[in-house]
Enzyme design. Structure first.
Site, PDB file in Angstrom:
ATOM      1  N   SER A 124     -22.619  -0.757  10.502  1.00 53.55           N
ATOM      2  CA  SER A 124     -22.150  -1.423  11.713  1.00 53.55           C
ATOM      3  C   SER A 124     -23.309  -1.679  12.665  1.00 53.55           C
ATOM      4  O   SER A 124     -24.298  -0.935  12.671  1.00 53.55           O
ATOM      5  CB  SER A 124     -21.125  -0.504  12.380  1.00 53.55           C
ATOM      6  OG  SER A 124     -20.889  -0.916  13.706  1.00 53.55           O
ATOM      7  N   TYR A 148     -18.188   8.120  15.975  1.00 50.43           N
ATOM      8  CA  TYR A 148     -18.034   7.084  14.945  1.00 50.43           C
ATOM      9  C   TYR A 148     -19.395   6.494  14.588  1.00 50.43           C
ATOM     10  O   TYR A 148     -19.775   6.402  13.413  1.00 50.43           O
ATOM     11  CB  TYR A 148     -17.083   5.976  15.430  1.00 50.43           C
ATOM     12  CG  TYR A 148     -17.164   4.728  14.582  1.00 50.43           C
ATOM     13  CD1 TYR A 148     -16.688   4.718  13.277  1.00 50.43           C
ATOM     14  CD2 TYR A 148     -17.747   3.554  15.078  1.00 50.43           C
ATOM     15  CE1 TYR A 148     -16.788   3.579  12.488  1.00 50.43           C
ATOM     16  CE2 TYR A 148     -17.849   2.418  14.305  1.00 50.43           C
ATOM     17  CZ  TYR A 148     -17.369   2.429  13.006  1.00 50.43           C
ATOM     18  OH  TYR A 148     -17.479   1.299  12.224  1.00 50.43           O
ATOM     19  N   LYS A 152     -21.975   6.513  10.981  1.00 48.08           N
ATOM     20  CA  LYS A 152     -22.627   5.388  10.292  1.00 48.08           C
ATOM     21  C   LYS A 152     -24.121   5.642  10.162  1.00 48.08           C
ATOM     22  O   LYS A 152     -24.718   5.391   9.118  1.00 48.08           O
ATOM     23  CB  LYS A 152     -22.364   4.080  11.050  1.00 48.08           C
ATOM     24  CG  LYS A 152     -20.902   3.640  11.061  1.00 48.08           C
ATOM     25  CD  LYS A 152     -20.404   3.334   9.668  1.00 48.08           C
ATOM     26  CE  LYS A 152     -18.959   2.887   9.652  1.00 48.08           C
ATOM     27  NZ  LYS A 152     -18.365   2.875   8.308  1.00 48.08           N
TER      28      LYS A 152
HETATM   29  P1  NAD Z   1      -9.609  -0.571   8.083  1.00 44.48           P
HETATM   30  O1  NAD Z   1      -9.189   0.647   8.806  1.00 44.48           O
HETATM   31  O2  NAD Z   1      -8.741  -1.765   8.118  1.00 44.48           O
HETATM   32  O3  NAD Z   1      -9.926  -0.229   6.562  1.00 44.48           O
HETATM   33  C1  NAD Z   1     -10.379   1.043   6.153  1.00 44.48           C
HETATM   34  C2  NAD Z   1      -9.509   1.481   4.996  1.00 44.48           C
HETATM   35  O4  NAD Z   1      -9.967   2.761   4.541  1.00 44.48           O
HETATM   36  C3  NAD Z   1      -8.038   1.647   5.363  1.00 44.48           C
HETATM   37  O5  NAD Z   1      -7.249   0.935   4.425  1.00 44.48           O
HETATM   38  C4  NAD Z   1      -7.791   3.156   5.286  1.00 44.48           C
HETATM   39  O6  NAD Z   1      -6.472   3.439   4.881  1.00 44.48           O
HETATM   40  C5  NAD Z   1      -8.831   3.585   4.277  1.00 44.48           C
HETATM   41  N1  NAD Z   1      -9.302   4.973   4.389  1.00 44.48           N
HETATM   42  C6  NAD Z   1      -9.744   5.620   5.500  1.00 44.48           C
HETATM   43  N2  NAD Z   1     -10.106   6.875   5.196  1.00 44.48           N
HETATM   44  C7  NAD Z   1      -9.888   7.034   3.867  1.00 44.48           C
HETATM   45  C8  NAD Z   1     -10.071   8.110   2.960  1.00 44.48           C
HETATM   46  N3  NAD Z   1     -10.535   9.304   3.354  1.00 44.48           N
HETATM   47  N4  NAD Z   1      -9.740   7.933   1.657  1.00 44.48           N
HETATM   48  C9  NAD Z   1      -9.261   6.732   1.232  1.00 44.48           C
HETATM   49  N5  NAD Z   1      -9.069   5.680   2.046  1.00 44.48           N
HETATM   50  C10 NAD Z   1      -9.383   5.826   3.347  1.00 44.48           C
HETATM   51  O7  NAD Z   1     -11.080  -0.945   8.638  1.00 44.48           O
HETATM   52  P2  NAD Z   1     -11.946  -2.267   8.434  1.00 44.48           P
HETATM   53  O8  NAD Z   1     -11.971  -2.994   9.730  1.00 44.48           O
HETATM   54  O9  NAD Z   1     -11.536  -2.969   7.204  1.00 44.48           O
HETATM   55  O10 NAD Z   1     -13.373  -1.607   8.252  1.00 44.48           O
HETATM   56  C11 NAD Z   1     -13.884  -1.289   6.960  1.00 44.48           C
HETATM   57  C12 NAD Z   1     -15.204  -0.556   7.133  1.00 44.48           C
HETATM   58  O11 NAD Z   1     -16.094  -1.375   7.903  1.00 44.48           O
HETATM   59  C13 NAD Z   1     -15.089   0.765   7.894  1.00 44.48           C
HETATM   60  O12 NAD Z   1     -15.980   1.691   7.292  1.00 44.48           O
HETATM   61  C14 NAD Z   1     -15.555   0.417   9.287  1.00 44.48           C
HETATM   62  O13 NAD Z   1     -16.122   1.514   9.935  1.00 44.48           O
HETATM   63  C15 NAD Z   1     -16.607  -0.650   8.990  1.00 44.48           C
HETATM   64  N6  NAD Z   1     -16.809  -1.563  10.125  1.00 44.48           N
HETATM   65  C16 NAD Z   1     -15.745  -2.239  10.657  1.00 44.48           C
HETATM   66  C17 NAD Z   1     -15.921  -3.096  11.747  1.00 44.48           C
HETATM   67  C18 NAD Z   1     -14.757  -3.801  12.362  1.00 44.48           C
HETATM   68  O14 NAD Z   1     -14.886  -4.299  13.488  1.00 44.48           O
HETATM   69  N7  NAD Z   1     -13.631  -3.947  11.703  1.00 44.48           N
HETATM   70  C19 NAD Z   1     -17.213  -3.269  12.282  1.00 44.48           C
HETATM   71  C20 NAD Z   1     -18.282  -2.577  11.708  1.00 44.48           C
HETATM   72  C21 NAD Z   1     -18.071  -1.722  10.613  1.00 44.48           C
END
Ligand code: NAD
Ligand code: UDP
Length: 340
Positions: A124, A148, A152
């Site tokens: 991120s 958080y 990362k």
């Molecule tokens: P999201 O919450 O929609 O997707 C994450 C998925 O991981 C979910 O389906 C959740 O059920 C699953 N999950 C969480 N912990 C788990 C575990 N221990 N075992 C199995 N499954 C698990 O989030 P997203 O927006 O799709 O983000 C995906 C990744 O990208 C994350 O790591 C997030 O930190 C990173 N990210 C997201 C953003 C954003 O703005 N959306 C920005 C930067 C980084």
């Protein structure tokens, strides 16, 4: 090529699943549905017309994750799974370190045991220290202001060390900026539980009448219109970034950080204006005090991803808002169509 998508039922994972399946990859999703719904898998299959096998498992359950790796023959892992709410991480730091770090360590163990040594990691823009100037370059100093963000930074460090210790390992560290939008079909999109923290899902719900008004967190920043500036990127562009990163990592070893952004920032007021254009009405807003911890302006230098991965964002703010709005309108209908 067979790829495991941890967290593949989530917002970014589900769009990436579609792009990878449509590009000929065999995809398996692993998710514990802590922040997503099983019905997403059916929608991925509807969009692609192909099966999307899914393993319901928690990454921190080592034996279960090992069993998933024994059942399949993966070439690489795209690791999305993790908790991602900044504010919640301040209130529940232990849960964030446990889920994000322990989950990643269990995953690396299972991968190493099966000789799977390619990972694309969801990092991120939050890994850049707050005192860096914009735009952010990949070699800027890292640091975080909340648990958080620290997860990362730490996972990036772990992957760098794993790659240094085992010359067979390779990891792409994809530093996402602000992913928004949805699949153009309106069948999958962002579906946060409760009241959203992020700007776009909040604006969508105001436009859809689910929330009464948007609170603009400060209009006295040193930015062109005083509101916060961010580098919004369409989730379909972001998904394509993973496809390119998988190709890039096929013959490479070591850890490679990449910014995935457009390189251009938009203010809160510009986002609201773009959304008003697609939904066809003025949105009620109120200017409130700044949100603690927010930076005035965050955007990427996108040169490295362009030169190394061949990645350039193709979709602009208008498409991001149009697709988010289509998803907002079709969300309930899609929920009903694939309800278990
Ligand atoms: P999201 O919450 O929609 O997707 C994450 C998925 O991981 C979910 O389906 C959740 O059920 C699953 N999950 C969480 N912990 C788990 C575990 N221990 N075992 C199995 N499954 C698990 O989030 P997203 O927006 O799709 O983000 C995906 C990744 O990208 C994350 O790591 C997030 O930190 C990173 N990210 C997201 C953003 C954003 O703005 N959306 C920005 C930067 C980084
Ligand atoms: N923002 C806002 N109202 C909201 C949510 C966000 O004004 O309800 C602003 C926030 O201050 C920031 C921008 O919108 O300037 C993007 O915020 P978001 O939480 O989506 O992303 P992040 O700040 O994590 O980059």
């Amino acid at each position: 090529m067979s790829v495991l998508l941890t967290g593949g039922a989530g917002f970014i994972g589900s769009h990436t699943a579609v792009v990878l399946i449509e590009s000929g990859y065999d995809v398996v999703v692993l998710d514990n549905f802590s922040n997503s719904k099983p019905s997403v898998i059916g929608r991925i299959e509807q969009i692609t017309g192909k099966p999307c096998p899914c393993e319901e498992a928690d990454l921190s359950d080592g034996p279960l994750v090992d069993a998933v790796f024994r059942r399949h023959d993966f070439d690489a892992v795209v690791h999305f799974a993790g908790f991602k709410a900044v504010g919640e991480s301040v209130e529940k730091p232990r849960e964030y370190y446990e889920n994000n770090l322990i989950g990643t360590l269990r995953l690396i163990e299972a991968m190493t045991r099966r000789g799977v040594k390619r990972m694309i990691f969801s990092s991120s823009a939050t890994v850049y220290r707050a005192d860096n100037p914009v735009p952010y370059y990949e070699d800027f100093p890292l640091g975080a202001t909340n648990p958080y963000g620290w997860t990362k930074v730490m996972i990036e460090r772990i992957l760098c060390d794993v790659c240094a210790a085992d010359p067979g390992w390779g990891a792409a560290l994809l530093r996402y900026f602000n992913p928004i939008g949805a699949h153009p079909s309106g069948r999958i999109g962002e579906d946060p539980n409760g009241i959203p923290n992020n700007l776009l899902p909040y604006v969508s719900k105001v436009a859809g009448g689910e929330l009464p008004l948007l609170h603009i967190f400060g209009d006295d920043y040193d930015t062109p219109d005083g509101t916060g500036v961010r580098d919004y990127i369409h989730v379909m562009d972001l998904a394509r970034g993973h496809l390119l990163a998988l190709g890039y990592m096929r013959d490479r070893r070591g850890a490679f950080p990449f910014n995935l952004g457009t390189g251009k920032g938009y203010s809160v007021r510009e986002v609201v204006a773009a959304f008003e254009k697609v939904c066809g009405r003025a949105l009620p807003v109120r200017v409130d005090p700044r949100r603690p911890g927010d930076l005035p302006s965050v955007y990427a230098n996108a040169d490295r991803a362009r030169k190394e991965l061949g990645f350039t964002a193709r979709l602009g703010l208008d498409e991001m808002c149009a697709d988010a709005w289509r998803w907002q309108k079709r969300r309930e209908e899609a929920d009903g169509a694939t309800a278990e």
